[in-house]
Design a protein around this motif. Structure first.
Motif, PDB file in Angstrom:
ATOM      1  N   GLN B  91       0.819  -1.226   0.000  1.00 28.04           N
ATOM      2  CA  GLN B  91       0.000   0.000   0.000  1.00 28.04           C
ATOM      3  C   GLN B  91       0.846   1.266   0.000  1.00 28.04           C
ATOM      4  O   GLN B  91       0.613   2.181   0.790  1.00 28.04           O
ATOM      5  CB  GLN B  91      -0.935   0.043   1.224  1.00 28.04           C
ATOM      6  N   VAL B  92       1.833   1.318  -0.891  1.00 34.59           N
ATOM      7  CA  VAL B  92       2.615   2.551  -0.997  1.00 34.59           C
ATOM      8  C   VAL B  92       1.777   3.601  -1.738  1.00 34.59           C
ATOM      9  O   VAL B  92       0.793   3.265  -2.387  1.00 34.59           O
ATOM     10  CB  VAL B  92       3.943   2.311  -1.752  1.00 34.59           C
ATOM     11  N   PHE B  93       2.169   4.866  -1.607  1.00 34.57           N
ATOM     12  CA  PHE B  93       1.483   5.930  -2.346  1.00 34.57           C
ATOM     13  C   PHE B  93       2.090   5.948  -3.749  1.00 34.57           C
ATOM     14  O   PHE B  93       3.091   6.627  -4.002  1.00 34.57           O
ATOM     15  CB  PHE B  93       1.655   7.269  -1.645  1.00 34.57           C
ATOM     16  N   ALA B  94       1.474   5.187  -4.662  1.00 30.72           N
ATOM     17  CA  ALA B  94       2.112   4.861  -5.941  1.00 30.72           C
ATOM     18  C   ALA B  94       2.586   6.064  -6.761  1.00 30.72           C
ATOM     19  O   ALA B  94       3.701   6.049  -7.273  1.00 30.72           O
ATOM     20  CB  ALA B  94       1.186   3.974  -6.760  1.00 30.72           C
ATOM     21  N   PRO B  95       1.786   7.121  -6.918  1.00 32.21           N
ATOM     22  CA  PRO B  95       2.260   8.208  -7.795  1.00 32.21           C
ATOM     23  C   PRO B  95       3.310   9.105  -7.132  1.00 32.21           C
ATOM     24  O   PRO B  95       3.992   9.845  -7.826  1.00 32.21           O
ATOM     25  CB  PRO B  95       1.003   9.026  -8.101  1.00 32.21           C
ATOM     26  N   LEU B  96       3.435   9.032  -5.815  1.00 35.01           N
ATOM     27  CA  LEU B  96       4.398   9.918  -5.135  1.00 35.01           C
ATOM     28  C   LEU B  96       5.795   9.294  -5.152  1.00 35.01           C
ATOM     29  O   LEU B  96       5.945   8.085  -5.278  1.00 35.01           O
ATOM     30  CB  LEU B  96       3.955  10.166  -3.690  1.00 35.01           C
ATOM     31  N   ASP B 100       9.083  10.979  -0.878  1.00 31.97           N
ATOM     32  CA  ASP B 100       7.833  11.539  -0.336  1.00 31.97           C
ATOM     33  C   ASP B 100       7.073  10.500   0.470  1.00 31.97           C
ATOM     34  O   ASP B 100       6.492  10.803   1.518  1.00 31.97           O
ATOM     35  CB  ASP B 100       6.943  12.064  -1.464  1.00 31.97           C
ATOM     36  N   GLY B 139       5.230   3.580  -7.280  1.00 30.26           N
ATOM     37  CA  GLY B 139       4.536   2.534  -8.018  1.00 30.26           C
ATOM     38  C   GLY B 139       5.415   1.809  -9.028  1.00 30.26           C
ATOM     39  O   GLY B 139       5.065   0.729  -9.492  1.00 30.26           O
ATOM     40  N   THR B 140       6.568   2.394  -9.358  1.00 33.29           N
ATOM     41  CA  THR B 140       7.432   1.745 -10.346  1.00 33.29           C
ATOM     42  C   THR B 140       8.414   0.770  -9.696  1.00 33.29           C
ATOM     43  O   THR B 140       9.157   0.093 -10.388  1.00 33.29           O
ATOM     44  CB  THR B 140       8.255   2.795 -11.136  1.00 33.29           C
ATOM     45  N   LEU B 141       8.439   0.699  -8.366  1.00 33.79           N
ATOM     46  CA  LEU B 141       9.357  -0.217  -7.694  1.00 33.79           C
ATOM     47  C   LEU B 141       8.863  -1.659  -7.830  1.00 33.79           C
ATOM     48  O   LEU B 141       7.676  -1.899  -8.031  1.00 33.79           O
ATOM     49  CB  LEU B 141       9.453   0.122  -6.197  1.00 33.79           C
TER      50      LEU B 141
END
Lengths: 293, 240
Positions: B91-96, B100, B139-141
């Motif tokens: 549940q990471v903040f994908a676009p940030l 951040d 989100g790219t990780l």
């Protein structure tokens, strides 16, 4: 011919700046809560109308104080909308929240009609009505206020979302509400802040244009639609896209009014919007969402 | 009941509509412990953690943390009190950006800038890959990197108790070992951890004590070694 075009461009940028601010308001609320707030136009109307009301008459406040008062009133309306209309519908579908905000906009318009009647009101120009000559085109000092004010507000919003913790916390609420709770963000307060900000932007747009376009209880309808068009033209949820979309829409309208026919300006604006959505459904500057699991 | 526990849960129940997901769970976590809660899919592990963080409302029972009852405390105040939760599926903040995300993990500590900076540096040492990718959108990780990010984010909340939900989910075995090594290391540095896992072997392998959860009930509780040796547990969860 060129002089005329310059005139259309100046008008377009002035009108476009208002659309940009309304569109930015749409984007902020959409970013924070996935709600498309169709009472955004009403914020513009309430801002303009309360500034007029507060500054009117012999006992009225000076313009700057009336403007501050009007922004505060509109922010309260925006936060009340969130608290009493949107928050109770938590978990509702997008369509439901859209209907709620449309209902709220009809309600707000009705209240404005009861309070102020159907008359047109105008604020005095901030710094005179003497047009400024630029080449063969002219521009009202108030237009410069609109452009400058909009530019300052847009840069302020940009800074807020990219460089402050509070701004990023609001973005966090929109991308993952549960995770936002779990890092200790008070999601309820963030949503109130987002609605308050969005209302303030709308109110400031309303105050800036009130001397030029006048204000009445129903000015919010068309402005709301135009702001919404700006937001989806630029890509919903992309604040700077909404600003670009607003300017673009203003320019398209002004050029088509000048070069084709003023009767078709709204139609041409909406046709271009439809074309953009047909070829680029995520808007001109919208990007496909990035997500990997 | 007098207790030296950091977290004490008494007869906690939770529902999804008419369906009862937790049937009166009692457990405790003492300061400095690493406690594993193992159980099959749907046993109520994630619900338990969500109820502890109060992002899912409990329907009965009590949660006491650090001497204070927090059963009905708002989620953001629970984080302020010192419970940081690493949710299932990261549940990471994908676009940030990665950085951040980490800084938002320190949201409750934002007035204490010096501490946040120091802790951020520590997390970058613990997970160098996060430093390398700090400007990228989270989100790219990859899954493993997102798990590290989620852990770093929670650590910036200055946890007295870390709730860790299914960190092995969807990760390659090599990465699972790496993540569990870090969990063990964190615990050795003094962070109290409640780890919820389907991968019973890995979880009990690093834990001090364990609980076995079945259909919303604690059916077994013992030292981790004992549970690993327990025949019933071996049959049900370890595939022996």
């Amino acid at each position: 011919m060129f002089d005329q075009i310059l005139q259309f461009l100046l008008t377009g940028i002035t009108v476009g700046s208002t659309y940009a601010l309304v569109g930015l308001g749409f984007a902020i609320i959409y970013n924070a809560s996935d709600v498309v707030n169709f009472s955004q136009g009403e914020f513009v109307m309430i801002g303009g109308m309360s500034a007029v009301a507060l500054s009117a008459g012999d006992t009225g406040l000076p313009l700057w104080a009336a403007a501050i008062g009007a922004v505060l009133i509109t922010m309260l309306v925006g936060m009340a909308l969130q608290r009493f209309a949107i928050a109770p519908a938590r978990g509702a579908s997008v369509v439901t929240t859209i209907i709620i905000t449309i209902g709220a906009s009809i309600f707000l318009r009705g209240v404005a009609l009861l309070v102020w009647g159907k008359d047109l009101f105008a604020l005095p120009h901030f710094s005179g009505e003497e047009p400024i000559q630029i080449g063969n085109a002219t521009i009202l000092p108030q237009s410069l206020w609109v452009m400058g004010g909009a530019a300052a507000l847009v840069m302020g919003a940009q800074y807020f979302f990219n460089h402050t913790t509070l701004g990023k916390a609001i973005l966090a609420c929109s991308c993952n509400k549960t995770a936002a709770h779990l890092v200790g963000i008070n999601v309820g307060i963030m949503l109130l802040v987002a609605y308050g900000m969005s209302a303030a932007l709308g109110a400031m747009a309303g105050i800036l244009v009130a001397p030029i376009t006048f204000s009445s209880y129903d000015t919010g309808v068309m402005l709301g639609l135009k702001g919404f068009s700006a937001a989806i033209l630029g890509g919903m949820g992309n604040p700077m896209g909404a600003v670009a979309g607003g300017l673009l829409l203003g320019l398209i309208e002004s050029l088509s009014a000048g070069l084709i026919s003023s009767g078709y300006k709204d139609a041409i604006g909406f046709i271009i919007l439809l074309l953009v959505l047909f070829f680029r459904p995520s808007g001109l500057f919208g990007k496909a969402s990035v997500d990997r699991v | 009941m007098p207790s030296d526990a950091l977290l004490q849960v008494e007869a906690l129940t939770a529902h999804y509509g008419p369906i009862q997901a937790l049937n009166g769970i009692s457990l405790e976590v003492k300061p400095g412990e690493l406690v594993a809660m193992v159980g099959a899919n749907g046993a109520g592990k994630t619900t338990l953690l969500h109820t502890l963080s109060n992002v899912h409302k409990s329907s009965g029972g009590k949660v006491i943390f650090d001497g204070q009852e927090i059963t009905r405390t708002a989620p953001h105040k629970i984080v302020q009190a010192g419970i940081c939760h690493i949710p299932e599926g990261r549940q990471v903040f994908a676009p940030l950006s990665v950085e951040d995300n980490l800084l938002l993990g320190g949201f409750t500590q934002r007035k204490n800038k010096a501490w946040v900076e120091e802790e951020l540096a520590k997390i970058y040492t613990l997970f160098p890959i996060l430093k390398e990718k700090r400007r990228q959108a989270a989100g790219t990780l990859s899954g493993g990197q997102q798990q590290m990010l989620a852990m770093g984010r929670a650590l910036l909340g200055r946890p007295k108790l870390l709730l860790l939900d299914e960190p092995s989910m969807g990760l390659a075995p090599l990465l699972v070992a790496e993540i569990f090594r870090v969990v063990r290391e964190l615990n050795e540095k003094g962070v109290t951890i409640l780890l919820v896992e389907q991968n019973a072997k890995a979880a009990l392998g690093i834990a001090d004590r364990g609980y076995v959860l079945e259909t919303g009930r604690v059916v077994l509780s013992a030292d981790a070694d004992e549970l690993l040796a327990d025949e019933a547990v071996q049959k049900a969860y370890l595939g022996h």
